[in-house]
Design a protein around this motif. Structure first.
Motif, PDB file in Angstrom:
ATOM      1  N   SER A  72       0.854  -1.455   0.081  1.00 46.23           N
ATOM      2  CA  SER A  72      -0.354   0.017   0.219  1.00 46.23           C
ATOM      3  C   SER A  72       0.707   1.680  -0.101  1.00 46.23           C
ATOM      4  O   SER A  72       2.174   1.072   0.634  1.00 46.23           O
ATOM      5  N   PHE A  73       0.020   2.563  -0.992  1.00 48.27           N
ATOM      6  CA  PHE A  73       0.982   3.810  -0.681  1.00 48.27           C
ATOM      7  C   PHE A  73       0.393   4.504  -0.041  1.00 48.27           C
ATOM      8  O   PHE A  73      -1.638   4.463  -0.146  1.00 48.27           O
ATOM      9  N   ARG A  74       0.895   5.725  -0.309  1.00 50.89           N
ATOM     10  CA  ARG A  74       0.033   7.120   1.084  1.00 50.89           C
ATOM     11  C   ARG A  74       0.740   8.236   0.707  1.00 50.89           C
ATOM     12  O   ARG A  74       1.572   8.311   0.669  1.00 50.89           O
TER      13      ARG A  74
ATOM     14  N   THR B 257      -3.613  10.123   2.356  1.00 49.72           N
ATOM     15  CA  THR B 257      -4.516   9.366   1.391  1.00 49.72           C
ATOM     16  C   THR B 257      -3.823   8.187   1.165  1.00 49.72           C
ATOM     17  O   THR B 257      -2.868   8.841   0.095  1.00 49.72           O
ATOM     18  N   SER B 258      -4.732   7.108   1.004  1.00 45.96           N
ATOM     19  CA  SER B 258      -4.517   5.907   0.752  1.00 45.96           C
ATOM     20  C   SER B 258      -4.560   6.013  -0.977  1.00 45.96           C
ATOM     21  O   SER B 258      -5.717   6.645  -0.959  1.00 45.96           O
TER      22      SER B 258
ATOM     23  N   ALA C  66      -6.472   0.310  -4.104  1.00 44.39           N
ATOM     24  CA  ALA C  66      -5.578  -0.908  -3.377  1.00 44.39           C
ATOM     25  C   ALA C  66      -5.275  -0.987  -5.442  1.00 44.39           C
ATOM     26  O   ALA C  66      -4.141  -2.301  -5.045  1.00 44.39           O
TER      27      ALA C  66
ATOM     28  N   ARG D  37       4.975   5.501   1.540  1.00 43.91           N
ATOM     29  CA  ARG D  37       4.800   7.196   1.815  1.00 43.91           C
ATOM     30  C   ARG D  37       5.089   7.690   0.895  1.00 43.91           C
ATOM     31  O   ARG D  37       6.665   6.942   0.666  1.00 43.91           O
TER      32      ARG D  37
ATOM     33  N   THR E 152       4.562  -0.278   8.107  1.00 41.41           N
ATOM     34  CA  THR E 152       3.801  -0.631   7.187  1.00 41.41           C
ATOM     35  C   THR E 152       2.830  -0.331   5.620  1.00 41.41           C
ATOM     36  O   THR E 152       2.426  -1.161   4.634  1.00 41.41           O
ATOM     37  N   ASP E 153       2.864   1.355   5.445  1.00 44.48           N
ATOM     38  CA  ASP E 153       2.901   1.318   4.341  1.00 44.48           C
ATOM     39  C   ASP E 153       4.421   2.164   3.420  1.00 44.48           C
ATOM     40  O   ASP E 153       5.300   3.036   4.711  1.00 44.48           O
TER      41      ASP E 153
END
Length: 153
Positions: free
Chosen positions: A17-19, A24-25, A28, A114, A111-112
């Motif tokens: 996942s990217f933010r 804001t994500s 998916a 960025r 986790t993500d």
């Protein structure tokens, strides 16, 4: 973030996942549409010749809402890209479509991934003629009140 750091992060993930910088994500169902080698050869305002080379990832989203890029698939894409990137541990920049193509740095928070804001800068501050007390970072400049004789415009 460097390529080796991304590979290490991908090895520990069950999903990618990217933010965006505002938190804001990205949807998916994003795709990695390109992995490339971007080289920039330029002269700064002080007359110094410079070179920069980065690995560039282009992220894109389409209407295929069932698409998911698994960490192992992303690692396979990185392995294939060694034909272009070589084995150098390059910094990564990311392109993502917004009102125009945005260019971002990349970080990982555990986790993500960025997307981080990138800003321009004067690389030859001693030669460009702007006094130190009149140099503003972009957020400061946007908040500065420009008045006649105020020195900001």
């Amino acid at each position: 973030m460097k390529i080796s750091e991304m590979k290490e992060a991908l090895n520990g993930l069950s999903a990618v996942s990217f933010r965006l910088p505002d938190g804001t994500s990205l949807p998916a169902h994003f795709h990695v549409t390109e992995v490339g080698l971007v080289s920039k050869h330029f002269i700064d305002c002080g007359g110094v010749e410079r070179r920069e080379t980065v690995a560039n990832f282009q992220l894109w989203e389409a209407g295929d809402y069932d698409h998911r890029l698994a960490p192992q698939k992303f690692l396979n894409i990185l392995k294939l890209s060694e034909k272009i990137l070589g084995r150098e541990d390059l910094d990564i920049e990311v392109e993502y479509q917004q009102a125009t193509i945005g260019k971002f740095g990349l970080a990982f928070d555990g986790t993500d991934f960025r997307l981080t804001a990138k800003q321009t800068a004067c690389l030859a501050q001693d030669a460009c003629g702007i006094p130190a007390d009149q140099q503003f970072a972009l957020p400061q400049l946007q908040m500065a009140a420009c008045t006649p004789g105020g020195g900001c415009c």
